[in-house]
Every structure is written in C-alpha cells, then in structure tokens.
Design a protein around this motif. Structure first.
Motif, PDB file in Angstrom:
ATOM      1  N   SER A  36     -26.572  32.279  27.447  1.00  0.00           N
ATOM      2  CA  SER A  36     -27.039  33.152  28.205  1.00  0.00           C
ATOM      3  C   SER A  36     -26.802  32.206  29.642  1.00  0.00           C
ATOM      4  N   THR A  37     -26.835  33.140  30.820  1.00  0.00           N
ATOM      5  CA  THR A  37     -26.544  32.510  32.168  1.00  0.00           C
ATOM      6  C   THR A  37     -27.645  32.181  33.132  1.00  0.00           C
ATOM      7  N   TYR A  38     -28.860  32.940  32.749  1.00  0.00           N
ATOM      8  CA  TYR A  38     -30.076  32.973  33.383  1.00  0.00           C
ATOM      9  C   TYR A  38     -31.264  33.043  32.571  1.00  0.00           C
ATOM     10  N   ALA A  39     -32.370  32.408  33.018  1.00  0.00           N
ATOM     11  CA  ALA A  39     -33.564  32.554  32.128  1.00  0.00           C
ATOM     12  C   ALA A  39     -34.729  32.721  33.181  1.00  0.00           C
ATOM     13  N   TRP A  40     -35.544  33.653  32.875  1.00  0.00           N
ATOM     14  CA  TRP A  40     -36.772  33.995  33.566  1.00  0.00           C
ATOM     15  C   TRP A  40     -37.941  33.658  32.715  1.00  0.00           C
ATOM     16  N   SER A  41     -38.804  32.897  33.254  1.00  0.00           N
ATOM     17  CA  SER A  41     -40.147  32.442  32.669  1.00  0.00           C
ATOM     18  C   SER A  41     -41.133  33.114  33.672  1.00  0.00           C
ATOM     19  N   PRO A  42     -42.042  34.083  33.196  1.00  0.00           N
ATOM     20  CA  PRO A  42     -43.105  34.222  34.133  1.00  0.00           C
ATOM     21  C   PRO A  42     -44.280  33.302  34.488  1.00  0.00           C
ATOM     22  N   GLU A  43     -44.370  32.436  33.297  1.00  0.00           N
ATOM     23  CA  GLU A  43     -45.489  31.389  33.512  1.00  0.00           C
ATOM     24  C   GLU A  43     -44.634  30.148  34.298  1.00  0.00           C
ATOM     25  N   GLY A  44     -43.548  30.201  34.263  1.00  0.00           N
ATOM     26  CA  GLY A  44     -42.685  28.978  34.951  1.00  0.00           C
ATOM     27  C   GLY A  44     -42.202  28.202  33.842  1.00  0.00           C
ATOM     28  N   ALA A  46     -40.000  24.143  33.771  1.00  0.00           N
ATOM     29  CA  ALA A  46     -39.473  22.958  34.191  1.00  0.00           C
ATOM     30  C   ALA A  46     -37.885  23.162  34.480  1.00  0.00           C
ATOM     31  N   CYS A  47     -37.200  22.812  35.383  1.00  0.00           N
ATOM     32  CA  CYS A  47     -36.157  22.621  35.706  1.00  0.00           C
ATOM     33  C   CYS A  47     -35.503  21.369  34.881  1.00  0.00           C
ATOM     34  N   GLU A  48     -34.401  21.372  34.309  1.00  0.00           N
ATOM     35  CA  GLU A  48     -34.107  20.490  33.540  1.00  0.00           C
ATOM     36  C   GLU A  48     -33.141  19.366  34.468  1.00  0.00           C
ATOM     37  N   VAL A  53     -41.276  23.192  38.445  1.00  0.00           N
ATOM     38  CA  VAL A  53     -41.438  24.451  37.730  1.00  0.00           C
ATOM     39  C   VAL A  53     -41.266  25.509  38.463  1.00  0.00           C
ATOM     40  N   VAL A  54     -40.566  26.464  37.888  1.00  0.00           N
ATOM     41  CA  VAL A  54     -40.036  27.677  38.647  1.00  0.00           C
ATOM     42  C   VAL A  54     -39.745  28.991  37.521  1.00  0.00           C
ATOM     43  N   GLU A  55     -40.071  30.005  38.242  1.00  0.00           N
ATOM     44  CA  GLU A  55     -39.586  31.135  37.313  1.00  0.00           C
ATOM     45  C   GLU A  55     -38.371  31.420  36.651  1.00  0.00           C
ATOM     46  N   ARG A  56     -37.510  31.291  37.792  1.00  0.00           N
ATOM     47  CA  ARG A  56     -35.941  31.547  37.754  1.00  0.00           C
ATOM     48  C   ARG A  56     -35.159  30.280  37.656  1.00  0.00           C
ATOM     49  N   ARG A  57     -34.450  30.251  36.388  1.00  0.00           N
ATOM     50  CA  ARG A  57     -33.377  29.129  36.289  1.00  0.00           C
ATOM     51  C   ARG A  57     -32.129  29.647  35.890  1.00  0.00           C
ATOM     52  N   TRP A  58     -31.084  28.864  36.124  1.00  0.00           N
ATOM     53  CA  TRP A  58     -29.594  29.461  36.025  1.00  0.00           C
ATOM     54  C   TRP A  58     -28.982  28.402  35.112  1.00  0.00           C
ATOM     55  N   GLU A  63     -27.578  22.622  30.987  1.00  0.00           N
ATOM     56  CA  GLU A  63     -28.721  22.779  31.447  1.00  0.00           C
ATOM     57  C   GLU A  63     -29.159  24.086  32.075  1.00  0.00           C
ATOM     58  N   LEU A  64     -30.511  24.333  31.996  1.00  0.00           N
ATOM     59  CA  LEU A  64     -31.027  25.377  32.831  1.00  0.00           C
ATOM     60  C   LEU A  64     -31.777  24.897  33.984  1.00  0.00           C
ATOM     61  N   VAL A  65     -31.414  25.243  35.481  1.00  0.00           N
ATOM     62  CA  VAL A  65     -31.800  24.549  36.372  1.00  0.00           C
ATOM     63  C   VAL A  65     -32.125  25.494  37.554  1.00  0.00           C
ATOM     64  N   CYS A  66     -33.128  25.033  38.462  1.00  0.00           N
ATOM     65  CA  CYS A  66     -33.690  25.682  39.519  1.00  0.00           C
ATOM     66  C   CYS A  66     -32.489  26.158  40.534  1.00  0.00           C
ATOM     67  N   GLU A  67     -32.716  27.000  41.427  1.00  0.00           N
ATOM     68  CA  GLU A  67     -31.728  27.339  42.421  1.00  0.00           C
ATOM     69  C   GLU A  67     -31.369  26.262  43.262  1.00  0.00           C
ATOM     70  N   SER A  68     -32.201  25.399  43.650  1.00  0.00           N
ATOM     71  CA  SER A  68     -31.590  24.115  44.414  1.00  0.00           C
ATOM     72  C   SER A  68     -30.841  23.411  43.572  1.00  0.00           C
ATOM     73  N   CYS A  69     -30.970  23.319  42.434  1.00  0.00           N
ATOM     74  CA  CYS A  69     -30.095  22.281  41.679  1.00  0.00           C
ATOM     75  C   CYS A  69     -28.829  22.825  41.163  1.00  0.00           C
ATOM     76  N   LYS A  70     -28.583  24.092  41.135  1.00  0.00           N
ATOM     77  CA  LYS A  70     -27.489  24.988  40.684  1.00  0.00           C
ATOM     78  C   LYS A  70     -26.420  24.584  41.713  1.00  0.00           C
ATOM     79  N   SER A  71     -25.264  24.141  41.043  1.00  0.00           N
ATOM     80  CA  SER A  71     -24.051  24.147  41.821  1.00  0.00           C
ATOM     81  C   SER A  71     -23.120  25.414  41.930  1.00  0.00           C
ATOM     82  N   TRP A  72     -23.417  25.952  42.753  1.00  0.00           N
ATOM     83  CA  TRP A  72     -22.646  27.397  43.047  1.00  0.00           C
ATOM     84  C   TRP A  72     -21.367  26.996  43.262  1.00  0.00           C
TER      85      TRP A  72
END
Length: 72
Positions: A36-44, A46-48, A53-58, A63-72
C-alpha cells in the motif's frame, strides 16, 4: 524467438493458444507482493514518525506517516 508475445497472439486462434500454453509461469520468487502507498483510518491512527493521530497516512519507506513527516 523471444518470450515476448506477438501482436498475432492477441488476435486469438490456434497459434495464439499454443503460444500462451508455451509461456513459462512466473515463480513465486519473481512476483513481488503488493504494498500500500496510503492508509485512511476514520478514527485516526498514529503517525509512525511523530506520533500525531491523523486520518490519512502515506508510506515513507517502511513506515506510514502523516503529511508533515512524508518526504515528498
């Protein structure tokens, strides 16, 4: 002849069936499992990386990380 299919193989017919039957099956070592490249959790969840705690992680490496921690 190479292992690549010819355009005639997609047209159907006996020659196409023979070529398809002769094609080697890939071994389990040649097939990479899907990742997977993306995960969505409606309850949120934790960013690894930062623990927020976020709903969307990449996926970022393993690791699955939040948008702020993702190295784009």
């Amino acid at each position: 002849m190479s292992e690549d299919s010819t355009l005639d193989a997609f047209a159907g017919g006996e020659a196409a069936e023979e070529e398809a039957d002769a094609a080697p099956e890939p071994s389990a070592n040649e097939i990479a499992p899907a990742t997977s490249t993306y995960a969505w959790s409606p309850e949120g969840a934790a960013c690894e990386a930062c623990g927020e705690v976020v709903e969307r992680r990449w996926r970022d490496g393993d690791e699955l990380v939040c948008e702020s921690c993702k190295s784009w």
